[in-house]
Write an enzyme that holds these catalytic residues in place. Sequence first.
Site, PDB file in Angstrom:
ATOM      1  N   SER A  44       0.857  -1.183   0.000  1.00 38.07           N
ATOM      2  CA  SER A  44       0.000   0.000   0.000  1.00 38.07           C
ATOM      3  C   SER A  44       0.891   1.231   0.000  1.00 38.07           C
ATOM      4  O   SER A  44       1.322   1.699   1.043  1.00 38.07           O
ATOM      5  CB  SER A  44      -0.928  -0.002   1.226  1.00 38.07           C
ATOM      6  OG  SER A  44      -0.179  -0.158   2.408  1.00 38.07           O
ATOM      7  N   HIS A 163      -3.662  -6.677   2.700  1.00 38.95           N
ATOM      8  CA  HIS A 163      -2.690  -7.638   3.218  1.00 38.95           C
ATOM      9  C   HIS A 163      -3.215  -9.064   3.294  1.00 38.95           C
ATOM     10  O   HIS A 163      -2.455  -9.973   3.641  1.00 38.95           O
ATOM     11  CB  HIS A 163      -2.238  -7.212   4.616  1.00 38.95           C
ATOM     12  CG  HIS A 163      -1.324  -6.030   4.611  1.00 38.95           C
ATOM     13  ND1 HIS A 163      -0.644  -5.606   5.736  1.00 38.95           N
ATOM     14  CD2 HIS A 163      -0.968  -5.180   3.623  1.00 38.95           C
ATOM     15  CE1 HIS A 163       0.085  -4.541   5.429  1.00 38.95           C
ATOM     16  NE2 HIS A 163      -0.098  -4.265   4.158  1.00 38.95           N
ATOM     17  N   GLU A 172      -4.650  -3.895   9.797  1.00 37.22           N
ATOM     18  CA  GLU A 172      -3.852  -4.593  10.810  1.00 37.22           C
ATOM     19  C   GLU A 172      -4.479  -4.453  12.196  1.00 37.22           C
ATOM     20  O   GLU A 172      -4.837  -3.349  12.613  1.00 37.22           O
ATOM     21  CB  GLU A 172      -2.425  -4.027  10.864  1.00 37.22           C
ATOM     22  CG  GLU A 172      -1.642  -4.227   9.582  1.00 37.22           C
ATOM     23  CD  GLU A 172      -0.261  -3.577   9.660  1.00 37.22           C
ATOM     24  OE1 GLU A 172       0.247  -3.348  10.782  1.00 37.22           O
ATOM     25  OE2 GLU A 172       0.304  -3.278   8.596  1.00 37.22           O
ATOM     26  N   GLU A 214       2.136 -10.308   6.472  1.00 34.83           N
ATOM     27  CA  GLU A 214       3.037  -9.998   7.575  1.00 34.83           C
ATOM     28  C   GLU A 214       2.931 -10.986   8.730  1.00 34.83           C
ATOM     29  O   GLU A 214       3.320 -10.689   9.858  1.00 34.83           O
ATOM     30  CB  GLU A 214       2.780  -8.567   8.052  1.00 34.83           C
ATOM     31  CG  GLU A 214       3.043  -7.546   6.945  1.00 34.83           C
ATOM     32  CD  GLU A 214       2.602  -6.139   7.301  1.00 34.83           C
ATOM     33  OE1 GLU A 214       2.012  -5.953   8.393  1.00 34.83           O
ATOM     34  OE2 GLU A 214       2.826  -5.226   6.492  1.00 34.83           O
ATOM     35  N   ASP A 249      -4.236  -0.466  12.420  1.00 35.36           N
ATOM     36  CA  ASP A 249      -3.887   0.255  11.186  1.00 35.36           C
ATOM     37  C   ASP A 249      -5.133   0.233  10.316  1.00 35.36           C
ATOM     38  O   ASP A 249      -5.457  -0.787   9.701  1.00 35.36           O
ATOM     39  CB  ASP A 249      -2.713  -0.420  10.477  1.00 35.36           C
ATOM     40  CG  ASP A 249      -2.383   0.240   9.135  1.00 35.36           C
ATOM     41  OD1 ASP A 249      -2.993   1.284   8.804  1.00 35.36           O
ATOM     42  OD2 ASP A 249      -1.514  -0.293   8.412  1.00 35.36           O
ATOM     43  N   GLU A 290      -3.909   4.138  13.174  1.00 31.80           N
ATOM     44  CA  GLU A 290      -3.042   4.584  12.081  1.00 31.80           C
ATOM     45  C   GLU A 290      -3.880   4.858  10.836  1.00 31.80           C
ATOM     46  O   GLU A 290      -4.740   4.058  10.484  1.00 31.80           O
ATOM     47  CB  GLU A 290      -2.002   3.497  11.813  1.00 31.80           C
ATOM     48  CG  GLU A 290      -1.046   3.778  10.680  1.00 31.80           C
ATOM     49  CD  GLU A 290      -0.160   2.572  10.401  1.00 31.80           C
ATOM     50  OE1 GLU A 290       0.249   2.402   9.241  1.00 31.80           O
ATOM     51  OE2 GLU A 290       0.107   1.771  11.332  1.00 31.80           O
ATOM     52  N   ASP A 317       0.509   7.869   8.358  1.00 30.73           N
ATOM     53  CA  ASP A 317       1.368   7.054   7.500  1.00 30.73           C
ATOM     54  C   ASP A 317       1.311   7.624   6.081  1.00 30.73           C
ATOM     55  O   ASP A 317       2.152   8.423   5.689  1.00 30.73           O
ATOM     56  CB  ASP A 317       0.920   5.597   7.541  1.00 30.73           C
ATOM     57  CG  ASP A 317       1.756   4.693   6.619  1.00 30.73           C
ATOM     58  OD1 ASP A 317       2.802   5.147   6.131  1.00 30.73           O
ATOM     59  OD2 ASP A 317       1.347   3.542   6.377  1.00 30.73           O
ATOM     60  N   LYS A 342       8.801   5.200   8.070  1.00 28.96           N
ATOM     61  CA  LYS A 342       9.294   4.182   7.145  1.00 28.96           C
ATOM     62  C   LYS A 342      10.400   4.816   6.298  1.00 28.96           C
ATOM     63  O   LYS A 342      10.103   5.624   5.420  1.00 28.96           O
ATOM     64  CB  LYS A 342       8.176   3.679   6.228  1.00 28.96           C
ATOM     65  CG  LYS A 342       7.003   3.034   6.950  1.00 28.96           C
ATOM     66  CD  LYS A 342       5.884   2.737   5.960  1.00 28.96           C
ATOM     67  CE  LYS A 342       4.707   2.036   6.619  1.00 28.96           C
ATOM     68  NZ  LYS A 342       3.561   1.871   5.680  1.00 28.96           N
ATOM     69  N   SER A 369       8.366   1.434  11.359  1.00 29.13           N
ATOM     70  CA  SER A 369       7.583   0.360  10.734  1.00 29.13           C
ATOM     71  C   SER A 369       8.355  -0.398   9.668  1.00 29.13           C
ATOM     72  O   SER A 369       9.131   0.172   8.901  1.00 29.13           O
ATOM     73  CB  SER A 369       6.317   0.956  10.106  1.00 29.13           C
ATOM     74  OG  SER A 369       5.602  -0.020   9.380  1.00 29.13           O
ATOM     75  N   HIS A 370       8.101  -1.691   9.625  1.00 35.28           N
ATOM     76  CA  HIS A 370       8.522  -2.562   8.521  1.00 35.28           C
ATOM     77  C   HIS A 370       7.642  -2.290   7.303  1.00 35.28           C
ATOM     78  O   HIS A 370       6.815  -1.376   7.298  1.00 35.28           O
ATOM     79  CB  HIS A 370       8.387  -4.019   8.945  1.00 35.28           C
ATOM     80  CG  HIS A 370       6.958  -4.427   9.213  1.00 35.28           C
ATOM     81  ND1 HIS A 370       6.522  -5.729   9.202  1.00 35.28           N
ATOM     82  CD2 HIS A 370       5.841  -3.684   9.498  1.00 35.28           C
ATOM     83  CE1 HIS A 370       5.229  -5.770   9.467  1.00 35.28           C
ATOM     84  NE2 HIS A 370       4.801  -4.542   9.648  1.00 35.28           N
ATOM     85  N   ARG A 371       7.764  -3.127   6.260  1.00 39.30           N
ATOM     86  CA  ARG A 371       6.874  -3.073   5.104  1.00 39.30           C
ATOM     87  C   ARG A 371       6.322  -4.473   4.841  1.00 39.30           C
ATOM     88  O   ARG A 371       6.868  -5.481   5.283  1.00 39.30           O
ATOM     89  CB  ARG A 371       7.591  -2.552   3.852  1.00 39.30           C
ATOM     90  CG  ARG A 371       8.161  -1.155   3.932  1.00 39.30           C
ATOM     91  CD  ARG A 371       7.184  -0.097   4.391  1.00 39.30           C
ATOM     92  NE  ARG A 371       6.011   0.075   3.558  1.00 39.30           N
ATOM     93  CZ  ARG A 371       5.855   1.028   2.638  1.00 39.30           C
ATOM     94  NH1 ARG A 371       6.815   1.911   2.428  1.00 39.30           N
ATOM     95  NH2 ARG A 371       4.736   1.127   1.957  1.00 39.30           N
ATOM     96  N   SER A 372       5.243  -4.531   4.076  1.00 43.40           N
ATOM     97  CA  SER A 372       4.613  -5.834   3.797  1.00 43.40           C
ATOM     98  C   SER A 372       5.531  -6.723   2.970  1.00 43.40           C
ATOM     99  O   SER A 372       5.535  -7.941   3.127  1.00 43.40           O
ATOM    100  CB  SER A 372       3.288  -5.621   3.067  1.00 43.40           C
ATOM    101  OG  SER A 372       3.491  -4.888   1.875  1.00 43.40           O
ATOM    102  N   LYS A 393       6.696  -1.590  14.818  1.00 44.64           N
ATOM    103  CA  LYS A 393       5.866  -2.708  14.361  1.00 44.64           C
ATOM    104  C   LYS A 393       6.619  -3.448  13.272  1.00 44.64           C
ATOM    105  O   LYS A 393       7.147  -2.864  12.335  1.00 44.64           O
ATOM    106  CB  LYS A 393       4.488  -2.248  13.897  1.00 44.64           C
ATOM    107  CG  LYS A 393       4.408  -1.417  12.643  1.00 44.64           C
ATOM    108  CD  LYS A 393       2.938  -1.264  12.223  1.00 44.64           C
ATOM    109  CE  LYS A 393       2.802  -0.554  10.895  1.00 44.64           C
ATOM    110  NZ  LYS A 393       1.406  -0.541  10.406  1.00 44.64           N
TER     111      LYS A 393
END
Length: 420
Positions: A44, A163, A172, A214, A249, A290, A317, A342, A369-372, A393
């Site tokens: 996204s 996701h 999420e 994830e 999220d 979020e 975000d 990010k 944050s990580h990513r998908s 996260k």
Amino acid sequence: MTKRHKIRLIKAREILDSRGNPTVKVYLKSDSVESSFSVPSGVSEGEYEALEIRDNGKRYFGKGVRRAVENINQIIAPRFKGENVTKQEKIDRMLIELDGTEQKSNLGANAILGVSIAVLKAAAQVRKLPLYNYIAKIFYKKQKNKILKLPQPSFLLIEGALHAGNKLQVQEFMIIPQIKSFQEKLRVASEIYHTLKIVLNGKYGSASTNVGYEGGFAPSLSRTEKALDLIMTAIKKAGYLSKIKIALDIAASTFYQKNSYKFEDKIFTGSGLLKYYFHLYNNYPIISLEDPFFEKDWEDFQLMTKSFKNKITIFGDDLLATNPKRIEKAGKLGACNGLLLKPDQIGTFSEAIDAASKAKENKWKIMVSHRSGDTCDTFISDFAVGIGADFIKSGAPARGERVAKYNRLLEIEEELSRGC
């Protein structure tokens, strides 16, 4: 400049991320150290993010990254040979100028970030410092008080929207254990995760415990409150009812349509959606939301931030895209009180540091944050500690690329406890 600080080689190659799509890995050598960084990618991607370059050909259904790799190997590498790896701001500025566009569209944010972080990692080795400590030295030049602390982890349990292959529109559903040590937070989250698996399997069968991008479960649900009820059941069965908070999220841009929000078979105005969020807040132990509105919906972000009065953290975000200019605007408008950070959204380490500094100036919370589409690289764990982030996260307490970040935080906790 001592010889050992000089860049001797930068090389990139195409690898696969956790979704099986191509991404960029960058290798760097100086005379004395070697480093590498594997670039993550999101499913996204907001309109205001720095642009990753894809090939758009037949390979990998257009998702190949050979162009980005070539940009590194043929354009960036020759230009940066001989540069001092400890001059992070200079190198990042050179990368930005070499690209010459607002959103990194010539060289690609995936190319630029790969080089930027590989340089950072090499410099930490040259300085003989843990990466988080080196990041802190850079960051706290711009901050008054240096704080090395572990962020609160936000563990993913259930996934929806882009996701997962279900009808949940919230992207999420996460839990944040309210326990002192990171080691214990990870244990509790793992126990609740596995308890939820038992709960889902008992109610809906084994297919309900398939997972999303994830590592969160992706049961065939369509209602937000049903997912929350299942999570609360698992928390209670695991014996941690008083020790868990919930983070969501929303990713509202995915269900925004023509000045309204189509959510769970209803059409909401922004104010109507805000009332729904208050309903969730009053019925579940929610401490953060979020992207509760569309990425251009400044007015409703403002209204929500004012209405909740810091009772929860409202993370931007897609609204902010880790962009210092947008963070500054949001701060002036009072449009949120938290930054989802990010680094790949902005493209260089120095810009990500500036984004964090702006958020701290606003007295906001920060969630790294990580990513998908992620990799087993653990950079964001060190980054979160280095900037004193409030939260991190990294997905579920399952799947290698997610757990790698949490396991790195375990190591950092041990190092900090020893005064390293």
